[in-house]
Design a protein around this motif. Structure first.
Motif, mmCIF file in Angstrom:
data_model
loop_
_atom_site.group_PDB
_atom_site.id
_atom_site.type_symbol
_atom_site.label_atom_id
_atom_site.label_comp_id
_atom_site.label_asym_id
_atom_site.label_seq_id
_atom_site.Cartn_x
_atom_site.Cartn_y
_atom_site.Cartn_z
ATOM 1 N N ALA A 100 0.814 -1.161 -0.050
ATOM 2 C CA ALA A 100 0.029 -0.042 -0.178
ATOM 3 C C ALA A 100 0.960 1.331 -0.009
ATOM 4 C CB ALA A 100 -0.829 -0.086 1.178
ATOM 5 N N MET A 155 -5.608 -2.367 5.142
ATOM 6 C CA MET A 155 -4.522 -3.551 4.955
ATOM 7 C C MET A 155 -3.732 -3.607 6.347
ATOM 8 S SD MET A 155 -1.504 -3.580 2.231
ATOM 9 C CE MET A 155 0.105 -3.577 3.095
ATOM 10 N N HIS A 165 -5.538 -7.919 -6.769
ATOM 11 C CA HIS A 165 -6.312 -7.159 -6.400
ATOM 12 C C HIS A 165 -5.561 -5.566 -6.257
ATOM 13 C CE1 HIS A 165 -7.672 -10.567 -4.030
ATOM 14 N NE2 HIS A 165 -8.956 -9.976 -4.483
ATOM 15 N N HIS A 201 -2.286 -6.445 -4.370
ATOM 16 C CA HIS A 201 -2.203 -7.617 -3.631
ATOM 17 C C HIS A 201 -2.038 -8.882 -4.367
ATOM 18 C CE1 HIS A 201 -4.354 -11.065 -1.622
ATOM 19 N NE2 HIS A 201 -3.147 -11.015 -1.182
ATOM 20 N N ASN A 208 -4.122 3.246 6.600
ATOM 21 C CA ASN A 208 -4.273 3.219 5.192
ATOM 22 C C ASN A 208 -5.708 3.025 4.826
ATOM 23 O OD1 ASN A 208 -4.757 0.172 4.352
ATOM 24 N ND2 ASN A 208 -2.900 0.070 5.724
ATOM 25 N N TYR A 251 -6.502 -1.532 -5.954
ATOM 26 C CA TYR A 251 -7.634 -0.573 -5.396
ATOM 27 C C TYR A 251 -6.719 0.738 -5.273
ATOM 28 C CZ TYR A 251 -10.149 -4.579 -4.031
ATOM 29 O OH TYR A 251 -10.670 -5.899 -4.149
ATOM 30 N N PHE A 299 -7.313 1.158 2.816
ATOM 31 C CA PHE A 299 -7.513 -0.204 2.344
ATOM 32 C C PHE A 299 -7.916 -1.074 3.733
ATOM 33 C CE2 PHE A 299 -4.691 2.142 -0.378
ATOM 34 C CZ PHE A 299 -5.803 2.415 -1.322
ATOM 35 N N GLU A 301 -2.986 3.833 -3.074
ATOM 36 C CA GLU A 301 -3.125 2.755 -4.142
ATOM 37 C C GLU A 301 -2.559 1.551 -3.196
ATOM 38 O OE1 GLU A 301 -2.614 2.636 -8.167
ATOM 39 O OE2 GLU A 301 -2.193 4.874 -8.267
ATOM 40 N N VAL A 302 -3.394 0.362 -3.545
ATOM 41 C CA VAL A 302 -2.728 -0.930 -2.769
ATOM 42 C C VAL A 302 -2.818 -2.013 -3.807
ATOM 43 C CG1 VAL A 302 -5.257 -1.451 -1.928
ATOM 44 C CG2 VAL A 302 -2.975 -2.566 -1.058
ATOM 45 N N ASP A 354 -7.448 4.947 -3.822
ATOM 46 C CA ASP A 354 -8.432 5.759 -3.189
ATOM 47 C C ASP A 354 -8.637 7.001 -3.976
ATOM 48 O OD1 ASP A 354 -9.616 7.591 -1.433
ATOM 49 O OD2 ASP A 354 -8.894 6.414 0.330
#
Length: 123
Positions: free
Chosen positions: A10, A111, A45, A58, A107, A47, A109, A55-56, A49
């Motif tokens: 992230a 995470m 994954h 995975h 974060n 994503y 997300f 951003e993240v 924001d």
């Protein structure tokens, strides 16, 4: 075969800017740039924001070896960044193989690394 890890990265909006600048730097070979872009695009994954540019990514069950140029790039990026601009978690196949880096705790997300004990009632 190989050794597989569950890996996530992230980045804050500032971290994403740092990533993009480093990717565009003239000292980065075109081959490494393409490998890093492939790594990012092949995340299981991804994503973003829209509120803050974070951003993240995975990657589930991937080979995360420092010998791979794209992994070396990401590890070098983390070494150069302020800790609060990234969060990195890698869980290897072995129970005691976990790596957590960076201080981007809050974060958007959610995470985080979790451990739990799971039970089911005997029938």
């Amino acid at each position: 075969m190989g050794y597989y890890s569950d890996t996530a990265l992230a980045l804050t909006g500032k971290g994403v800017d740092t990533l993009n600048k480093k990717l565009a730097a003239p000292e980065i070979s075109e081959e490494t740039r393409k490998e890093v872009q492939d790594l990012l695009s092949q995340a299981d994954h991804h994503y973003a924001d829209s509120n803050n540019g974070a951003e993240v990514w995975h990657w589930a069950w991937s080979k995360w070896y420092s010998q791979f140029p794209e992994v070396a790039f990401v590890e070098s990026l983390m070494d150069e960044m302020d800790e609060e601009d990234y969060r990195f978690i890698r869980i290897g196949e072995d129970y005691d193989d976990t790596e957590v880096r960076g201080g981007f705790w809050e974060n958007p997300f959610g995470m985080e690394l979790r451990r739990s004990i799971v039970l089911t009632e005997a029938g």
